[in-house]
Design a protein around this motif. Structure first.
Motif, PDB file in Angstrom:
ATOM      1  N   GLU A 148       0.851  -1.197   0.000  1.00 20.52           N
ATOM      2  CA  GLU A 148       0.000   0.000   0.000  1.00 20.52           C
ATOM      3  C   GLU A 148       0.885   1.245   0.000  1.00 20.52           C
ATOM      4  OE1 GLU A 148      -3.562  -0.348   0.362  1.00 20.52           O
ATOM      5  OE2 GLU A 148      -3.652   1.800  -0.173  1.00 20.52           O
ATOM      6  N   VAL A 149       0.770   2.029  -1.066  1.00 22.67           N
ATOM      7  CA  VAL A 149       1.589   3.231  -1.182  1.00 22.67           C
ATOM      8  C   VAL A 149       0.757   4.454  -0.803  1.00 22.67           C
ATOM      9  CG1 VAL A 149       3.010   4.623  -2.725  1.00 22.67           C
ATOM     10  CG2 VAL A 149       2.846   2.152  -3.076  1.00 22.67           C
ATOM     11  N   TYR A 150       1.272   5.284   0.092  1.00 18.77           N
ATOM     12  CA  TYR A 150       0.589   6.507   0.498  1.00 18.77           C
ATOM     13  C   TYR A 150       1.258   7.698  -0.175  1.00 18.77           C
ATOM     14  CZ  TYR A 150      -1.564   3.510   3.960  1.00 18.77           C
ATOM     15  OH  TYR A 150      -2.263   2.496   4.564  1.00 18.77           O
ATOM     16  N   ALA A 151       0.433   8.555  -0.766  1.00 20.35           N
ATOM     17  CA  ALA A 151       0.961   9.702  -1.514  1.00 20.35           C
ATOM     18  C   ALA A 151       1.413  10.799  -0.559  1.00 20.35           C
ATOM     19  CB  ALA A 151      -0.095  10.217  -2.486  1.00 20.35           C
ATOM     20  N   GLU A 152       2.522  10.567   0.080  1.00 16.63           N
ATOM     21  CA  GLU A 152       3.072  11.537   1.015  1.00 16.63           C
ATOM     22  C   GLU A 152       4.526  11.808   0.654  1.00 16.63           C
ATOM     23  OE1 GLU A 152       2.789   9.717   4.816  1.00 16.63           O
ATOM     24  OE2 GLU A 152       0.614   9.465   4.740  1.00 16.63           O
ATOM     25  N   VAL A 153       5.055  12.865   1.258  1.00 18.80           N
ATOM     26  CA  VAL A 153       6.476  13.127   1.106  1.00 18.80           C
ATOM     27  C   VAL A 153       7.065  13.370   2.475  1.00 18.80           C
ATOM     28  CG1 VAL A 153       8.218  14.717   0.248  1.00 18.80           C
ATOM     29  CG2 VAL A 153       6.310  14.050  -1.221  1.00 18.80           C
ATOM     30  N   PRO A 154       8.097  12.585   2.814  1.00 26.78           N
ATOM     31  CA  PRO A 154       8.646  11.455   2.071  1.00 26.78           C
ATOM     32  C   PRO A 154       7.649  10.292   1.977  1.00 26.78           C
ATOM     33  CG  PRO A 154       9.706  11.628   4.204  1.00 26.78           C
ATOM     34  CD  PRO A 154       8.824  12.809   4.081  1.00 26.78           C
ATOM     35  N   PRO A 155       7.791   9.469   0.975  1.00 27.42           N
ATOM     36  CA  PRO A 155       6.799   8.425   0.714  1.00 27.42           C
ATOM     37  C   PRO A 155       6.672   7.428   1.869  1.00 27.42           C
ATOM     38  CG  PRO A 155       8.748   8.112  -0.636  1.00 27.42           C
ATOM     39  CD  PRO A 155       8.872   9.444  -0.014  1.00 27.42           C
ATOM     40  N   ARG A 156       5.477   6.886   1.995  1.00 35.20           N
ATOM     41  CA  ARG A 156       5.233   5.846   2.993  1.00 35.20           C
ATOM     42  C   ARG A 156       4.632   4.650   2.268  1.00 35.20           C
ATOM     43  NH1 ARG A 156       0.692   5.126   6.898  1.00 35.20           N
ATOM     44  NH2 ARG A 156      -0.200   7.012   6.007  1.00 35.20           N
ATOM     45  N   VAL A 157       5.230   3.492   2.473  1.00 34.53           N
ATOM     46  CA  VAL A 157       4.746   2.264   1.846  1.00 34.53           C
ATOM     47  C   VAL A 157       4.564   1.218   2.939  1.00 34.53           C
ATOM     48  CG1 VAL A 157       5.199   0.493   0.120  1.00 34.53           C
ATOM     49  CG2 VAL A 157       6.007   2.831  -0.258  1.00 34.53           C
ATOM     50  N   GLU A 158       3.368   0.658   2.990  1.00 32.61           N
ATOM     51  CA  GLU A 158       3.097  -0.337   4.032  1.00 32.61           C
ATOM     52  C   GLU A 158       2.862  -1.711   3.432  1.00 32.61           C
ATOM     53  OE1 GLU A 158       1.282   2.335   7.678  1.00 32.61           O
ATOM     54  OE2 GLU A 158      -0.067   1.004   6.567  1.00 32.61           O
ATOM     55  N   TYR A 159       3.424  -2.703   4.090  1.00 26.43           N
ATOM     56  CA  TYR A 159       3.279  -4.086   3.632  1.00 26.43           C
ATOM     57  C   TYR A 159       2.486  -4.891   4.656  1.00 26.43           C
ATOM     58  CZ  TYR A 159       6.844  -2.945   0.193  1.00 26.43           C
ATOM     59  OH  TYR A 159       7.536  -2.377  -0.841  1.00 26.43           O
ATOM     60  N   SER A 160       1.579  -5.706   4.137  1.00 26.85           N
ATOM     61  CA  SER A 160       0.784  -6.560   5.018  1.00 26.85           C
ATOM     62  C   SER A 160       0.524  -7.889   4.323  1.00 26.85           C
ATOM     63  CB  SER A 160      -0.540  -5.872   5.349  1.00 26.85           C
ATOM     64  OG  SER A 160      -1.241  -5.572   4.152  1.00 26.85           O
ATOM     65  N   LEU A 161       0.129  -8.884   5.127  1.00 28.05           N
ATOM     66  CA  LEU A 161      -0.180 -10.186   4.557  1.00 28.05           C
ATOM     67  C   LEU A 161      -1.574 -10.191   3.950  1.00 28.05           C
ATOM     68  CD1 LEU A 161       1.140 -12.923   7.005  1.00 28.05           C
ATOM     69  CD2 LEU A 161       2.290 -11.783   5.109  1.00 28.05           C
ATOM     70  N   THR A 162      -1.698 -10.832   2.822  1.00 25.38           N
ATOM     71  CA  THR A 162      -3.021 -11.098   2.260  1.00 25.38           C
ATOM     72  C   THR A 162      -3.569 -12.360   2.924  1.00 25.38           C
ATOM     73  OG1 THR A 162      -2.097 -12.530   0.566  1.00 25.38           O
ATOM     74  CG2 THR A 162      -2.282 -10.184   0.031  1.00 25.38           C
ATOM     75  N   GLU A 163      -4.779 -12.723   2.554  1.00 28.62           N
ATOM     76  CA  GLU A 163      -5.353 -13.961   3.090  1.00 28.62           C
ATOM     77  C   GLU A 163      -4.460 -15.148   2.701  1.00 28.62           C
ATOM     78  OE1 GLU A 163      -9.433 -16.569   2.710  1.00 28.62           O
ATOM     79  OE2 GLU A 163      -9.402 -14.561   1.830  1.00 28.62           O
ATOM     80  N   LEU A 164      -4.007 -15.145   1.461  1.00 31.71           N
ATOM     81  CA  LEU A 164      -3.105 -16.207   0.995  1.00 31.71           C
ATOM     82  C   LEU A 164      -1.815 -16.210   1.806  1.00 31.71           C
ATOM     83  CD1 LEU A 164      -2.640 -18.425  -1.152  1.00 31.71           C
ATOM     84  CD2 LEU A 164      -1.591 -16.662  -2.594  1.00 31.71           C
ATOM     85  N   GLY A 165      -1.319 -15.016   2.089  1.00 33.80           N
ATOM     86  CA  GLY A 165      -0.111 -14.914   2.890  1.00 33.80           C
ATOM     87  C   GLY A 165      -0.312 -15.494   4.279  1.00 33.80           C
ATOM     88  N   ARG A 166      -1.476 -15.208   4.855  1.00 29.74           N
ATOM     89  CA  ARG A 166      -1.747 -15.758   6.196  1.00 29.74           C
ATOM     90  C   ARG A 166      -1.851 -17.278   6.159  1.00 29.74           C
ATOM     91  NH1 ARG A 166      -4.606 -10.935   6.585  1.00 29.74           N
ATOM     92  NH2 ARG A 166      -6.512 -11.835   5.743  1.00 29.74           N
ATOM     93  N   SER A 167      -2.231 -17.812   4.995  1.00 27.13           N
ATOM     94  CA  SER A 167      -2.406 -19.268   4.906  1.00 27.13           C
ATOM     95  C   SER A 167      -1.082 -20.030   4.954  1.00 27.13           C
ATOM     96  CB  SER A 167      -3.180 -19.632   3.634  1.00 27.13           C
ATOM     97  OG  SER A 167      -2.341 -19.527   2.491  1.00 27.13           O
ATOM     98  N   VAL A 168       0.044 -19.339   4.744  1.00 26.85           N
ATOM     99  CA  VAL A 168       1.324 -20.056   4.819  1.00 26.85           C
ATOM    100  C   VAL A 168       1.902 -20.037   6.225  1.00 26.85           C
ATOM    101  CG1 VAL A 168       1.865 -19.473   2.434  1.00 26.85           C
ATOM    102  CG2 VAL A 168       2.878 -18.136   4.281  1.00 26.85           C
ATOM    103  N   VAL A 169       1.339 -19.203   7.086  1.00 31.24           N
ATOM    104  CA  VAL A 169       1.895 -19.085   8.436  1.00 31.24           C
ATOM    105  C   VAL A 169       1.907 -20.432   9.173  1.00 31.24           C
ATOM    106  CG1 VAL A 169       1.635 -17.942  10.683  1.00 31.24           C
ATOM    107  CG2 VAL A 169       1.371 -16.624   8.577  1.00 31.24           C
ATOM    108  N   PRO A 170       0.850 -21.248   9.060  1.00 29.87           N
ATOM    109  CA  PRO A 170       0.922 -22.568   9.718  1.00 29.87           C
ATOM    110  C   PRO A 170       2.092 -23.414   9.238  1.00 29.87           C
ATOM    111  CG  PRO A 170      -1.330 -22.076   9.104  1.00 29.87           C
ATOM    112  CD  PRO A 170      -0.482 -21.002   8.492  1.00 29.87           C
ATOM    113  N   ILE A 171       2.448 -23.303   7.974  1.00 25.46           N
ATOM    114  CA  ILE A 171       3.599 -24.046   7.470  1.00 25.46           C
ATOM    115  C   ILE A 171       4.875 -23.534   8.132  1.00 25.46           C
ATOM    116  CG2 ILE A 171       4.997 -24.574   5.429  1.00 25.46           C
ATOM    117  CD1 ILE A 171       2.522 -24.509   3.760  1.00 25.46           C
ATOM    118  N   LEU A 172       4.980 -22.211   8.247  1.00 23.33           N
ATOM    119  CA  LEU A 172       6.156 -21.624   8.895  1.00 23.33           C
ATOM    120  C   LEU A 172       6.240 -22.080  10.346  1.00 23.33           C
ATOM    121  CD1 LEU A 172       6.046 -17.977   7.512  1.00 23.33           C
ATOM    122  CD2 LEU A 172       7.323 -19.932   6.650  1.00 23.33           C
ATOM    123  N   GLU A 173       5.078 -22.125  11.006  1.00 24.69           N
ATOM    124  CA  GLU A 173       5.082 -22.552  12.407  1.00 24.69           C
ATOM    125  C   GLU A 173       5.516 -24.011  12.527  1.00 24.69           C
ATOM    126  OE1 GLU A 173       1.079 -21.403  13.406  1.00 24.69           O
ATOM    127  OE2 GLU A 173       1.749 -19.515  14.310  1.00 24.69           O
TER     128      GLU A 173
END
Lengths: 117, 117
Positions: A68-93
């Motif tokens: 997620e890119v926010y139109a600010e200066v200096p720029p702010r970009v946030e990263y988060s897990l999608t549902e698919l991303g959350r589905s791999v967490v059990p494998i990591l555990e």
DNA sequence: CATAATGGTTACTTTTTAGATACTACAGTA
DNA sequence: TACTGTAGTATCTAAAAAGTAACCATTATG
């Protein structure tokens, strides 16, 4: 042999998606909370900017991470897990637990907790 | 942060042990039955002798694979899973299932079975 | 006007990984 | 005598991955 060929495909696919040098660690950090680029970079201490960008781009392309890119200066970009991303967490555990057991039995190290708190 | 550092250790350890280019496929084949070097080589079709030797040596060093040499001419060497090796099979099956789901949802491919038979 | 901060990209170099090829020992077989 | 099969090893080369460093835009601050 269909078991063999399908195995090859699907486990290889999974390893391609989460097996990158930093990917599982990125996913792990993001499983706790949404993070900015610089926050991730600090948590991964020895990662280079180039590698972090590259790994995040691949995770995003594979649909595990949302950018997620926010139109600010200096720029702010946030990263988060999608549902698919959350589905791999059990494998990591599961891998975390196996690695912990492995270290305990094969190297006699002190027990470590997986995902404390 | 103990959760983070212990994560890094243990998942990284697991990936080091089973994340090699041919390792999970080798473990998969050996989970069905003990195999000779040449049998493994045929099942992995595109693997080079050097890579197969190297990956087997690492799996052996990590205690996942047992190497039995028979004093015959020509030589016979059999590889089998140790108890530790068998303990990673559930992780492989989980990755297989995730990869299968991933392919189905993200690429709309035909469903594939994990470990048929 | 110079500097800092953020989140990158690009080009170049080094390191790592993998591939190709040749070689080995030894007994049995033609 | 030459050839076959097994399970490798050794060496050299090619390709891929990763590290290094410089550069970019924009705005606020000193």
């Amino acid at each position: 042999m269909s078991d063999i060929s399908s195995y090859r495909c699907t486990v290889a696919v999974t390893l391609e998606v989460i097996g990158g040098k930093w990917k599982s660690l990125i996913l792990w950090h993001l499983s706790f909370k949404t993070l900015r680029f610089s926050q991730l970079q600090r948590r991964l201490s020895t990662v280079t900017q180039k590698m972090l960008t590259q790994q995040l781009r691949e995770l995003e392309a594979n649909g595990l991470v949302h950018r997620e890119v926010y139109a600010e200066v200096p720029p702010r970009v946030e990263y988060s897990l999608t549902e698919l991303g959350r589905s791999v967490v059990p494998i990591l555990e599961m891998m975390c637990q196996w690695g912990k057991d492995y270290l305990e039995t094969s190297e006699g190290q002190a027990p470590q907790e997986c995902r404390v708190g």
